[in-house]
Enzyme design. Structure first.
Site, PDB file in Angstrom:
ATOM      1  N   LYS A  60       7.244 -25.017  71.520  1.00 36.40           N
ATOM      2  CA  LYS A  60       6.490 -23.914  70.913  1.00 36.40           C
ATOM      3  C   LYS A  60       4.996 -24.192  70.747  1.00 36.40           C
ATOM      4  CE  LYS A  60      10.373 -21.734  68.546  1.00 36.40           C
ATOM      5  NZ  LYS A  60      10.851 -21.069  67.323  1.00 36.40           N
ATOM      6  N   ASP A 106       8.349 -15.039  65.868  1.00 34.58           N
ATOM      7  CA  ASP A 106       9.114 -15.720  64.819  1.00 34.58           C
ATOM      8  C   ASP A 106       8.754 -15.196  63.431  1.00 34.58           C
ATOM      9  OD1 ASP A 106      10.796 -17.395  66.234  1.00 34.58           O
ATOM     10  OD2 ASP A 106       9.417 -19.099  66.199  1.00 34.58           O
ATOM     11  N   GLY A 138      11.014 -28.949  57.275  1.00 37.58           N
ATOM     12  CA  GLY A 138      10.544 -29.036  58.643  1.00 37.58           C
ATOM     13  C   GLY A 138       9.101 -28.594  58.776  1.00 37.58           C
ATOM     14  N   ASN A 150       6.414 -18.459  70.610  1.00 33.93           N
ATOM     15  CA  ASN A 150       7.838 -18.476  70.962  1.00 33.93           C
ATOM     16  C   ASN A 150       8.152 -17.450  72.038  1.00 33.93           C
ATOM     17  OD1 ASN A 150       7.686 -16.080  69.379  1.00 33.93           O
ATOM     18  ND2 ASN A 150       9.869 -16.256  68.900  1.00 33.93           N
ATOM     19  N   GLY A 196      20.964 -17.712  60.361  1.00 31.87           N
ATOM     20  CA  GLY A 196      20.062 -17.797  61.489  1.00 31.87           C
ATOM     21  C   GLY A 196      20.098 -16.622  62.441  1.00 31.87           C
ATOM     22  N   GLY A 210       7.685 -28.074  62.223  1.00 34.06           N
ATOM     23  CA  GLY A 210       7.507 -27.831  63.650  1.00 34.06           C
ATOM     24  C   GLY A 210       7.043 -26.418  63.947  1.00 34.06           C
ATOM     25  N   TYR A 241      21.519 -21.334  63.834  1.00 35.00           N
ATOM     26  CA  TYR A 241      22.569 -20.343  64.082  1.00 35.00           C
ATOM     27  C   TYR A 241      23.751 -20.916  64.861  1.00 35.00           C
ATOM     28  CZ  TYR A 241      20.072 -20.038  68.545  1.00 35.00           C
ATOM     29  OH  TYR A 241      19.465 -20.340  69.733  1.00 35.00           O
ATOM     30  N   SER A 273      21.922 -21.744  73.103  1.00 35.05           N
ATOM     31  CA  SER A 273      21.177 -20.516  72.829  1.00 35.05           C
ATOM     32  C   SER A 273      22.047 -19.261  72.931  1.00 35.05           C
ATOM     33  CB  SER A 273      19.999 -20.381  73.799  1.00 35.05           C
ATOM     34  OG  SER A 273      19.307 -19.171  73.572  1.00 35.05           O
ATOM     35  N   LYS A 274      21.872 -18.380  71.963  1.00 33.52           N
ATOM     36  CA  LYS A 274      22.554 -17.083  71.975  1.00 33.52           C
ATOM     37  C   LYS A 274      21.654 -15.973  72.513  1.00 33.52           C
ATOM     38  CE  LYS A 274      25.607 -18.135  68.045  1.00 33.52           C
ATOM     39  NZ  LYS A 274      26.870 -18.148  68.808  1.00 33.52           N
ATOM     40  N   SER A 275      20.430 -16.312  72.887  1.00 35.94           N
ATOM     41  CA  SER A 275      19.493 -15.293  73.366  1.00 35.94           C
ATOM     42  C   SER A 275      20.002 -14.540  74.591  1.00 35.94           C
ATOM     43  CB  SER A 275      18.132 -15.924  73.654  1.00 35.94           C
ATOM     44  OG  SER A 275      17.518 -16.365  72.467  1.00 35.94           O
TER      45      SER A 275
END
Length: 269
Positions: A67, A104, A126, A88, A235, A128, A214, A15-17
């Site tokens: 989620k 999102d 996808g 999210n 992303g 999801g 991403y 994760s880059k969060s």
């Protein structure tokens, strides 16, 4: 005690969060932290039970695979279950209640807001939690038709129906239609995940290819689109957009979006 927020998922090391929110906290000189916390599906309920009693916790972002499951563990005051069907972001309200929302959809749509999609055909890979936010956004801009590619075709068909979108559900790897927009809303192509095996030849020259993955930032899907000279969205655009909406909920301050170029440069080193 220092206020903090975090991102949870399984896995979570990619994760880059934390880097994004940390950049904004430092830029605004806010005394708070943002962390990444590994939470397994079996530990999700216990996670929220613990955070309810932690006054320093401001909220969390949620990534794969929580989620939808998280909806059963928090309060849904905004009716997200009946609209998007996945969250999210969870934040603590003024009365202390944990509330779920979904950033999102807004984060996804911002980079393509100038694209005329009314009546157009889109392909989403996808079905999801991320796909739910994307389909919600597409339904609001008058998309004409959506083809969902997914391993579980019945799940994809039910998803189309839940959003009232015309279209079809087909297995992964089915030949693409002449769509204006292709979105990879799955984890395929992410580091450590299976590759996304797809042939972009059927797409018209004015198509846009959007990959929400991403890590890596330059996915095989985007490289293939670049080779076709198609417009692409990576992303980080969606990640930063949804993070900005969540940041305001956590820290009651707008992030400095005028520094996005600097932020992207830091994230891609």
């Amino acid at each position: 005690m220092t206020p903090y927020a975090e991102v949870i998922g399984d896995p979570i090391s990619h994760s880059k969060s934390p880097a994004i929110h940390g950049f904004w906290l430092e830029a605004l000189d806010i005394d708070a932290e943002y962390r990444a916390t590994h939470v397994t599906p079996d530990g999700l309920a216990a996670y929220f039970d613990a955070r309810r009693s932690d006054p320093a916790w401001r909220g969390c972002n949620i990534t794969i695979p929580h989620k939808q499951a998280a909806l059963d563990l928090i309060e849904d005051r905004g009716g997200v279950r009946a609209t998007i069907g996945a969250i999210n972001t969870v934040f603590r309200a003024d009365d202390g209640v944990l509330i779920g929302t979904n950033t999102d959809a807004g984060g996804f749509y911002a980079p393509i807001a100038g694209l005329d999609l009314e009546g157009a055909h889109a392909v989403v890979i996808g079905a999801g939690g991320a796909a739910r936010g994307i389909l919600f956004a597409l339904s609001k801009v008058g998309i004409g038709r959506v083809t969902i590619q997914n391993r579980n075709v019945l799940k994809a068909a039910a998803l189309l129906s839940s959003f009232g979108i015309k279209g079809d559900a087909v297995p992964l790897g089915t030949k693409l239609p002449e769509a204006k927009l292709l979105v990879n809303a799955s984890a395929l192509g992410m580091g450590g995940q299976p590759p996304l095996d797809i042939d972009l030849t059927p797409l018209p020259d004015d198509a846009v290819v959007y990959d929400i993955v991403y890590s890596p930032l330059e996915t095989d899907l985007l490289l293939q689109a670049d080779a076709r000279e198609l417009d692409t969205v990576d992303g980080l655009d969606m990640l930063i957009g949804q993070a900005a909406l969540a940041f305001e909920l956590f820290f009651d301050a707008a992030p400095p979006r005028d520094r996005d170029d600097e932020l992207r440069a830091m994230l891609t080193v």
